[in-house]
Design a protein around this motif. Sequence first.
Motif, PDB file in Angstrom:
ATOM      1  N   GLN A 178      37.573  -9.089  -2.959  1.00 22.11           N
ATOM      2  CA  GLN A 178      38.816  -8.544  -2.428  1.00 22.11           C
ATOM      3  C   GLN A 178      39.785  -9.632  -1.969  1.00 22.11           C
ATOM      4  O   GLN A 178      40.979  -9.538  -2.203  1.00 22.11           O
ATOM      5  N   CYS A 237      39.061  -1.256  -8.847  1.00 19.23           N
ATOM      6  CA  CYS A 237      38.273  -1.457 -10.065  1.00 19.23           C
ATOM      7  C   CYS A 237      38.422  -0.230 -10.963  1.00 19.23           C
ATOM      8  O   CYS A 237      38.084   0.893 -10.566  1.00 19.23           O
ATOM      9  N   GLU A 278      32.930  -3.236   0.038  1.00 19.26           N
ATOM     10  CA  GLU A 278      33.101  -4.120  -1.119  1.00 19.26           C
ATOM     11  C   GLU A 278      31.799  -4.300  -1.884  1.00 19.26           C
ATOM     12  O   GLU A 278      31.804  -4.525  -3.085  1.00 19.26           O
ATOM     13  N   GLN A 312      39.909   1.209  -0.157  1.00 18.14           N
ATOM     14  CA  GLN A 312      41.191   0.622   0.207  1.00 18.14           C
ATOM     15  C   GLN A 312      42.114   1.633   0.891  1.00 18.14           C
ATOM     16  O   GLN A 312      43.048   1.248   1.580  1.00 18.14           O
ATOM     17  N   ASP A 314      35.322   1.470  -4.930  1.00 15.75           N
ATOM     18  CA  ASP A 314      36.335   0.421  -5.049  1.00 15.75           C
ATOM     19  C   ASP A 314      37.489   0.924  -5.921  1.00 15.75           C
ATOM     20  O   ASP A 314      37.378   0.998  -7.138  1.00 15.75           O
ATOM     21  N   CYS A 355      35.083   1.560 -11.617  1.00 15.51           N
ATOM     22  CA  CYS A 355      34.657   2.355 -10.456  1.00 15.51           C
ATOM     23  C   CYS A 355      35.506   3.616 -10.322  1.00 15.51           C
ATOM     24  O   CYS A 355      34.990   4.694 -10.000  1.00 15.51           O
TER      25      CYS A 355
END
Length: 131
Positions: free
Chosen positions: A122, A13, A52, A37, A10, A16
């Motif tokens: 998201q 984040c 996600e 993404q 992710d 992350c």
Amino acid sequence: MSHAQTFVYDGDCAFCTKAAEFLEKHVRVTAKVVPWQWADLDALGVTQAQAEKAVLWIEDDHLRAGPDAIAVVLRRAQWYWRPFGWLLSSKLVSKLAWPVYRLIARNRHRLPGGTPTCSLPQAERNRRTAA
């Protein structure tokens, strides 16, 4: 269709992202490490919902998620990381790792490098960005 080794995380984040940067710098994986993404999820054969939910390891049409994905990364890394990967892959440790992974995932916004954005789904992140 066969896929090169890809580790998906992710990218919205901060926690992350820091973890992925650690993988690239210290574990030095040969896989492509990419935020979901920015990834072509269709080409990778995964859904946004899967991306996600947990980090993903995609290789040769095999998909691993969460601690199972991390275990594969470690097993594919330098020799000194491999024992950790095999340990994490063991049935007992893997069974214990999933609840820990979920706990961390739910609280990643509270961890070092985490931000409030890390805790949002998201769809909510998209609404806040558009506002």
